[in-house]
Enzyme design. Structure first.
Site, PDB file in Angstrom:
ATOM      1  CB  ALA A 270      -0.905   0.018   1.225  1.00  0.00           C
ATOM      2  CB  CYS A 271       2.150   3.606  -2.162  1.00  0.00           C
ATOM      3  SG  CYS A 271       1.204   3.857  -3.670  1.00  0.00           S
ATOM      4  CB  ILE A 272       0.929   8.192  -0.009  1.00  0.00           C
ATOM      5  CG1 ILE A 272       1.729   7.985   1.274  1.00  0.00           C
ATOM      6  CG2 ILE A 272       0.099   9.457   0.059  1.00  0.00           C
ATOM      7  CD1 ILE A 272       2.774   9.032   1.535  1.00  0.00           C
TER       8      ILE A 272
END
Length: 111
Positions: free
Chosen positions: A8-10
């Site tokens: 998961a990334c921003i």
């Protein structure tokens, strides 16, 4: 070895899926069973169920945000890294697999 992973990334776009693909490629190349959950712009995809997590020897958490359901992994050996570290140095994370696999349950190694 049996691994589950969450990426998961921003922004939840490219890096989430790049990390998932890198983990899958490594595991497939080395004969490691892998299931990857992504938490990206499209929401939670390929969600891990409790049975998959319970059967996992190791959980790899590659995230720049708080992932949904992190408590699901509290009894699992974990390797945690942020997205940029993982994408720049994936082998560093993969090199920790044997170490965490041979560690006591609930061990968490943060990179």
């Amino acid at each position: 070895m049996n691994i589950v992973a969450v990426t998961a990334c921003i922004s939840g776009v490219a890096h989430t899926y790049m990390a998932a693909e890198a983990i899958e490629k490594y595991c497939n190349k080395h004969g490691i069973k892998i299931v990857v959950e992504t938490q990206g712009a499209l929401g939670l995809e390929n969600g891990l169920n409790s049975e998959q997590i319970e059967q996992a020897d190791v959980a790899i958490i590659v995230a720049d945000i708080n992932i949904e359901g992190i408590e699901r992994f509290e009894n699992t050996r974990q390797i945690k890294a942020n997205i940029s570290t993982f994408l720049r140095h994936p082998q560093e994370i993969f090199d920790l697999l044997d170490r965490v696999y041979n560690s006591p349950p609930k061990t968490v190694i943060e990179v």
